[in-house]
Write an enzyme that holds these catalytic residues in place. Structure first.
Site, PDB file in Angstrom:
ATOM      1  N   ASP A   1      -3.438   2.330  -5.434  1.00 28.97           N
ATOM      2  CA  ASP A   1      -2.143   2.494  -4.806  1.00 28.97           C
ATOM      3  C   ASP A   1      -2.080   1.056  -3.908  1.00 28.97           C
ATOM      4  O   ASP A   1      -1.147   1.033  -2.916  1.00 28.97           O
ATOM      5  CB  ASP A   1      -2.182   3.528  -3.927  1.00 28.97           C
ATOM      6  N   GLU A   2      -2.819  -0.083  -4.192  1.00 31.91           N
ATOM      7  CA  GLU A   2      -2.722  -1.075  -3.429  1.00 31.91           C
ATOM      8  C   GLU A   2      -3.094  -2.509  -4.059  1.00 31.91           C
ATOM      9  O   GLU A   2      -3.699  -2.472  -5.080  1.00 31.91           O
ATOM     10  CB  GLU A   2      -3.868  -1.071  -2.386  1.00 31.91           C
TER      11      GLU A   2
ATOM     12  N   ASP B   1       0.972  -1.050   0.129  1.00 28.75           N
ATOM     13  CA  ASP B   1       0.001  -0.037  -0.123  1.00 28.75           C
ATOM     14  C   ASP B   1       0.922   1.096  -0.177  1.00 28.75           C
ATOM     15  O   ASP B   1       1.858   1.459   0.856  1.00 28.75           O
ATOM     16  CB  ASP B   1      -0.671  -0.185   1.222  1.00 28.75           C
TER      17      ASP B   1
HETATM   18  P1  TTP Z   1      -5.171   4.985   0.731  1.00 25.95           P
HETATM   19  O1  TTP Z   1      -4.231   4.070   0.509  1.00 25.95           O
HETATM   20  O2  TTP Z   1      -6.415   4.612   1.626  1.00 25.95           O
HETATM   21  O3  TTP Z   1      -4.531   6.261   1.520  1.00 25.95           O
HETATM   22  P2  TTP Z   1      -3.067   6.928   1.286  1.00 25.95           P
HETATM   23  O4  TTP Z   1      -2.417   6.040   0.381  1.00 25.95           O
HETATM   24  O5  TTP Z   1      -3.383   8.336   0.921  1.00 25.95           O
HETATM   25  O6  TTP Z   1      -2.462   6.936   2.755  1.00 25.95           O
HETATM   26  P3  TTP Z   1      -1.827   5.660   3.482  1.00 25.95           P
HETATM   27  O7  TTP Z   1      -2.208   4.449   2.722  1.00 25.95           O
HETATM   28  O8  TTP Z   1      -0.506   6.142   3.825  1.00 25.95           O
HETATM   29  O9  TTP Z   1      -2.701   5.558   4.714  1.00 25.95           O
HETATM   30  O10 TTP Z   1      -5.808   5.645  -0.701  1.00 25.95           O
HETATM   31  C1  TTP Z   1      -5.269   5.524  -1.745  1.00 25.95           C
HETATM   32  C2  TTP Z   1      -5.341   7.068  -2.590  1.00 25.95           C
HETATM   33  O11 TTP Z   1      -6.714   6.776  -2.873  1.00 25.95           O
HETATM   34  C3  TTP Z   1      -5.239   8.349  -1.749  1.00 25.95           C
HETATM   35  O12 TTP Z   1      -3.867   8.739  -1.883  1.00 25.95           O
HETATM   36  C4  TTP Z   1      -6.213   9.009  -2.285  1.00 25.95           C
HETATM   37  C5  TTP Z   1      -7.453   8.060  -2.937  1.00 25.95           C
HETATM   38  N1  TTP Z   1      -8.535   8.188  -1.739  1.00 25.95           N
HETATM   39  C6  TTP Z   1      -9.419   8.944  -1.943  1.00 25.95           C
HETATM   40  O13 TTP Z   1      -9.735   9.862  -3.164  1.00 25.95           O
HETATM   41  N2  TTP Z   1     -10.695   9.230  -1.281  1.00 25.95           N
HETATM   42  C7  TTP Z   1     -10.775   8.173  -0.141  1.00 25.95           C
HETATM   43  O14 TTP Z   1     -11.544   8.432   0.576  1.00 25.95           O
HETATM   44  C8  TTP Z   1      -9.579   7.603   0.168  1.00 25.95           C
HETATM   45  C9  TTP Z   1      -9.507   6.593   1.434  1.00 25.95           C
HETATM   46  C10 TTP Z   1      -8.359   7.481  -0.718  1.00 25.95           C
HETATM   47 MG    MG Z   2      -2.316   4.104   0.543  1.00 27.00          MG
END
Ligand code: TTP
Ligand code: MG
Length: 360
Positions: free
Chosen positions: A106-107, A11
């Site tokens: 991103d995952e 992630d």
């Molecule tokens: P996440 O992996 O949930 O968040 P992140 O990568 O920003 O932070 P971390 O993993 O370090 O906690 O989500 C990935 C991307 O998806 C995030 O950068 C932006 C997008 N996203 C949204 O647009 N809306 C949301 O509600 C979420 C959770 C994520």
């Molecule tokens: Mg993330």
């Protein structure tokens, strides 16, 4: 004997915000919030870790974020750049396994049970993935390593950002006993509240309930909760591209006439293919061999079985198919094997002799 699988969950850290920081070094060290602008009715897509210290998080109204952190840098998302970066991340992941399931930009999950590089250690593979992402994309990712998807995903969140955490098979059940039910896969806010009313707060409490009692209260999901409570999760990593076939072929440096040499090469290829099928939890029903003779004439021979191909009869089948060609009498420049008629196995756990707890 059934061996646990080796699953990695990757992630990216504060994904959109990290891409923005990378592309604009002036943002380094400052709170960055990507999403709706403060004076709009939009919401925060993500905030970097500096902004999160002020309580800003994804899905929060941008106006509220502004009240918490007015001096942050507010940026509109650049989806094209995130999509392209995501493609590059996935390209890196595919170097480490054929079995990659992207969950979002991103995952992703990887099943690395069949990867024998890095001494077959999933932990070292996860480290190598993180290193490649930093080196090639100037971004950090967090990795979780475990024996199923549920625990691999929990693990990737344990040491975020830039984290690497491992939950070994022997530690899984204890880990889940102490895990709040709200963090279980598939338990949302409503179910969590219902469980709390019943006195179920963490994995250990769930274990006190019989599967039947859980099904009575939560319907079919009760079966699932009973499994998770034991640290079990049979879901395979689902490789997206649904393939129709899987094959290998090679062109010899010189044309070959010797039947045994050709047979040996076909056996080497089929072993590789069968290993790939196992990692992806697939079965195949048809095997095809392809021969290209020295004069470029091509022949294929195939056989289909009602039952899935298995390691035992696949070898004799290939020998049989080869005997139906002119191999042995004519020089051959290329040989290949393909399996098709693919279906997903319902096997709960992958059987592979490649796994050792010592080097998880
Ligand atoms: P996440 O992996 O949930 O968040 P992140 O990568 O920003 O932070 P971390 O993993 O370090 O906690 O989500 C990935 C991307 O998806 C995030 O950068 C932006 C997008 N996203 C949204 O647009 N809306 C949301 O509600 C979420 C959770 C994520
Ligand atoms: Mg993330």
């Amino acid at each position: 004997m059934i061996y646990p699988r080796k699953i990695i969950h990757i992630d990216m850290d504060a994904f959109y915000a990290s891409v923005e920081e990378r592309d604009n070094p002036e943002l380094k060290g400052r709170p960055v919030i990507v999403g709706g602008l403060p004076n709009s009715r939009g919401v925060v897509a993500t905030a970097n870790y500096e902004a999160r210290r002020y309580g800003v998080h994804s899905a929060m109204p941008a106006a509220q974020a502004y009240r918490l952190c007015p001096f942050a840098e507010y940026l509109r998302p650049r989806f094209d750049v995130y999509r392209e970066t995501s493609r590059q991340v996935m390209e890196i992941l595919h170097r480490f396994s054929d079995c990659v399931e992207a969950l979002s930009l991103d995952e992703a999950y990887l099943d690395v049970s069949g990867n024998m590089d890095y001494q077959g250690s999933a932990t070292l593979i996860a480290r190598a993935i993180k290193d490649a992402i930093i080196k090639e994309l100037c971004l950090t990712a967090s990795a979780g390593v475990s024996y199923n998807k549920f625990l691999a995903k929990i693990a990737s969140g344990l040491n975020k950002p830039d984290g690497l955490a491992v939950i070994r098979p022997k530690d899984g059940p204890d880990f889940v006993r102490n895990l709040p039910v709200g963090q279980f896969h598939g338990i949302g806010k409503a179910t969590e509240a219902k469980m709390k009313k019943l006195g179920i707060h963490q994995g250990a409490d769930l274990l006190n309930w019989s599967q039947n009692a859980l099904v009575l209260h939560f319907g079919k999901a009760g079966y699932w909760y009973a499994l998770l409570a034991k640290g079990e999760d049979p879901r395979p990593v689902r490789h997206h591209r649904q393939r129709q076939s899987l094959g290998h072929e090679i062109t010899f440096a010189h044309d070959i006439t010797d039947m045994e040499t050709i047979l040996e090469e076909l056996m080497r290829q089929i072993d590789k293919i069968m290993a790939k099928l196992a990692v992806r939890n697939w079965l195949a029903h048809t095997v095809t061999i392809k021969i290209k003779y020295g004069d470029f004439e091509q022949a294929t021979r195939s056989k289909t079985f009602r039952q899935a191909l298995n390691q035992k009869h696949i070898r004799s089948t290939i020998r049989e198919l080869l005997q139906k060609t002119k191999v042995g009498n004519r020089p051959v420049r290329l040989v290949g094997v393909t399996v098709s008629g693919l279906e997903e196995t319902s096997a709960m756990l992958l059987q592979t002799p490649l796994w050792q707890d010592r080097i998880f």
